[in-house]
Design an enzyme around this catalytic site. Structure first.
Site, PDB file in Angstrom:
ATOM      1  N   HIS A 229     -21.589  27.941 -37.189  1.00  0.00           N
ATOM      2  CA  HIS A 229     -20.702  27.851 -35.939  1.00  0.00           C
ATOM      3  C   HIS A 229     -19.752  28.956 -35.938  1.00  0.00           C
ATOM      4  O   HIS A 229     -18.473  29.016 -36.266  1.00  0.00           O
ATOM      5  CB  HIS A 229     -19.930  26.470 -35.788  1.00  0.00           C
ATOM      6  CG  HIS A 229     -20.749  25.543 -35.621  1.00  0.00           C
ATOM      7  ND1 HIS A 229     -21.157  24.481 -36.588  1.00  0.00           N
ATOM      8  CD2 HIS A 229     -21.245  25.111 -34.516  1.00  0.00           C
ATOM      9  CE1 HIS A 229     -21.729  23.641 -35.859  1.00  0.00           C
ATOM     10  NE2 HIS A 229     -21.793  23.741 -34.536  1.00  0.00           N
ATOM     11  N   HIS A 269     -17.798  27.279 -26.188  1.00  0.00           N
ATOM     12  CA  HIS A 269     -18.349  25.768 -26.449  1.00  0.00           C
ATOM     13  C   HIS A 269     -17.816  25.336 -27.638  1.00  0.00           C
ATOM     14  O   HIS A 269     -17.729  24.341 -28.066  1.00  0.00           O
ATOM     15  CB  HIS A 269     -19.779  25.518 -25.925  1.00  0.00           C
ATOM     16  CG  HIS A 269     -20.442  25.959 -26.924  1.00  0.00           C
ATOM     17  ND1 HIS A 269     -21.004  27.290 -27.298  1.00  0.00           N
ATOM     18  CD2 HIS A 269     -21.291  25.123 -27.841  1.00  0.00           C
ATOM     19  CE1 HIS A 269     -21.740  27.235 -28.111  1.00  0.00           C
ATOM     20  NE2 HIS A 269     -22.209  26.024 -28.713  1.00  0.00           N
ATOM     21  N   ASP A 379     -27.448  24.766 -26.171  1.00  0.00           N
ATOM     22  CA  ASP A 379     -26.800  24.571 -27.355  1.00  0.00           C
ATOM     23  C   ASP A 379     -27.665  24.158 -28.529  1.00  0.00           C
ATOM     24  O   ASP A 379     -27.278  24.317 -29.660  1.00  0.00           O
ATOM     25  CB  ASP A 379     -25.662  23.487 -27.078  1.00  0.00           C
ATOM     26  CG  ASP A 379     -24.732  23.351 -28.386  1.00  0.00           C
ATOM     27  OD1 ASP A 379     -24.347  24.447 -28.932  1.00  0.00           O
ATOM     28  OD2 ASP A 379     -23.973  22.230 -28.610  1.00  0.00           O
TER      29      ASP A 379
END
Length: 509
Positions: A229, A269, A379
């Site tokens: 991430h 996001h 995603d």
């Protein structure tokens, strides 16, 4: 008409801080342009949005943007930003988003001085130049006469990076290579390019300085020590989102407003993701879990952080207040849709619309729902990438899981499912994730948009699943340990409590 102001320049003998040398941005040095004269239109179009340094005047900098000259009066000053009163506190950044360096060190010391000075300059220049510019300038650093002009154009639209951007809609786009070619600025460069490609900067009258600052701050708020991430993941999702926006069903229906929202949502996001999942935050009584009442904790954090940066940079301050608030709310609606614990809700609704054939993209709410589904697909699209890319993402996300498990063991906490590196493998986690989460979602997306891209993604997923199966067979059998991955992935598909343990994509997991 251009107006330029004098700016203070750091003394030549003042050392350049190490943290400054590690910063990268879009900079161009020019020895031919006149500081106060009218710019050459051809040069202006080529160096649009760049920071230029004029060799004839070492006390002034100017920035040509869209034919205007904008000056950063605090380019070299310590960044003292005051948080806007929005009630959000994104992760703290270390320094100003723009370079604060003494440009004269590159101009006056290059080719002069002792060998020690030359080696010191070479080290500094090497860290400042991107790969393609380093190759171009290396001849000068090896002692070639200084009469040869040093053209350093760091617009990230040159060389290999520019070639890659020309193929940004290719599903085989290698975001890892692009990140290296842009000196770690893949998210800023890619998002800025796409906004320009759609003409959104001019259409929404976005201030170039504010936009660039916003994108730099977004990139900085991603934790690059996270294996998965980080800003590269955000850039990858943004590129995937662009591919989906290009699909015929969406391209002919979406408005410019929809496209702007979709790209901004993709870029932000996972903003400020801490590298651990929601159950970890809850069981450690993290303040974010308390703040958002244990509900979509990470997604709410990403959304509020994005809103905080929008308000801090005043990117949409020129819009009516109501329009700006609506954009913030719809941005949050898109980001919250990436909560994988709500996967079953969105998938059931999507399937129902497809069964009834009542999706009407002329309806704003239906378009927004399709954008939500597109972002969800972007995603968690890593299993649908070519094997060389998919494997890297799988290894990264699993390592992030295992790092969380190591922390839990160290503090004698219950190890979260899929986070024990001794009881799980990359293969069994990925096979379960693909079977119970990715395949159902992309099968419905293919029903909605039955195109070559959809079939390509399904084909890659099938091949990747088989490849992981083959690697599993080559490894030591772990028959009793293969079940947890599948079980937890199945729980996600059913909207169960283990949803946040599934890797890839939201990994709010």
């Amino acid at each position: 008409m251009e107006v330029c102001y004098q700016l203070p320049v750091l003394p030549l003998d003042r050392p350049v801080p190490k943290h400054v040398l590690s910063r990268r941005g879009a900079i161009s040095f020019s020895s031919s342009s006149s500081l106060f004269g009218a710019p050459d239109p051809r040069q202006l179009s080529q160096r649009r949005g760049a920071i230029s340094y004029d060799s004839s005047d070492q006390t002034a900098l100017y920035i040509r943007m869209l034919g205007a000259c904008v000056v950063f009066k605090q380019l070299f000053a310590r960044d003292v930003r005051v948080r806007s009163q929005v009630g959000f506190e994104p992760e703290r950044r270390s320094s100003h988003p723009y370079l604060r360096i003494d440009f004269r060190t590159l101009h006056t010391r290059l080719g002069y001085g002792s060998s020690s000075d030359s080696s010191g300059t070479e080290r500094r220049v090497h860290r400042l130049l991107s790969f393609q510019r380093y190759l171009h300038s290396s001849r000068l650093l090896r002692g070639i006469s200084q009469q040869i002009p040093l053209h350093i154009l760091d617009e990230d639209y040159n060389g290999q990076a520019r070639c890659m951007l020309e193929k940004v809609g290719n599903w085989n786009f290698d975001i890892f290579l692009f990140d290296r070619l842009t000196n770690g600025n893949s998210l800023v460069t890619l998002t800025f390019h796409l906004l320009n490609k759609y003409g959104l900067v001019e259409l929404f009258q976005l201030d170039m300085v504010k936009l660039w600052r916003f994108l730099v701050m977004v990139q900085e708020d991603y934790h690059n020590d996270n294996p998965y991430h980080n800003a590269v993941h955000a850039a990858d999702v943004t590129q995937a989102m662009y591919c989906f926006l290009q699909e015929p069903m969406l391209a002919k229906s979406l408005t410019s407003y929809d496209i702007l929202l979709g790209l901004l949502a993709a870029a932000t996001h996972d903003l400020g993701h801490p590298g651990v999942n929601q159950p970890f935050l809850i069981k450690t009584d993290h303040y974010l879990a308390t703040l958002y009442r244990n509900t979509s904790v990470l997604e709410n954090h990403h959304w509020k952080s994005a809103v905080g940066l929008l308000r801090e940079t005043r990117l949409f301050s020129h819009l009516p207040a109501e329009d700006s608030l609506n954009m913030e709310r719809e941005l949050g609606s898109l980001i919250l849709a990436t909560d994988i614990s709500r996967q079953n809700d969105y998938l059931s609704r999507f399937r129902m619309h497809l069964d009834k054939e009542n999706l009407c993209l002329s309806n704003a709410s239906h378009r927004h729902f399709v954008l939500q589904m597109a972002l969800k697909c972007a995603d968690i699209c890593n299993p649908c990438r070519p094997w060389e890319l998919s494997k890297q993402w799988s290894e990264r996300v699993t390592e992030e899981f295992f790092q969380q498990g190591d922390i839990e063991k160290k503090h004698k906490l219950e190890v979260s499912p899929l986070c024990d590196r001794e009881a799980n493998t990359v293969g069994n986690i990925q096979i379960g994730f693909m079977s119970y989460v990715v395949e159902p979602l992309f099968a419905e997306w293919a029903r909605f948009s039955d195109t070559r891209l959809s079939q390509t993604m399904l084909g890659h997923m099938g091949l990747n699943k088989a490849s992981w199966g083959g690697l599993q067979q080559e490894q030591t059998p772990v028959s009793e340990e293969a079940e947890p991955g599948a079980t937890d992935a199945e729980n996600v598909a059913a909207g169960g409590s283990s949803s946040k343990e599934i890797p890839q994509g939201s990994l709010e997991s």
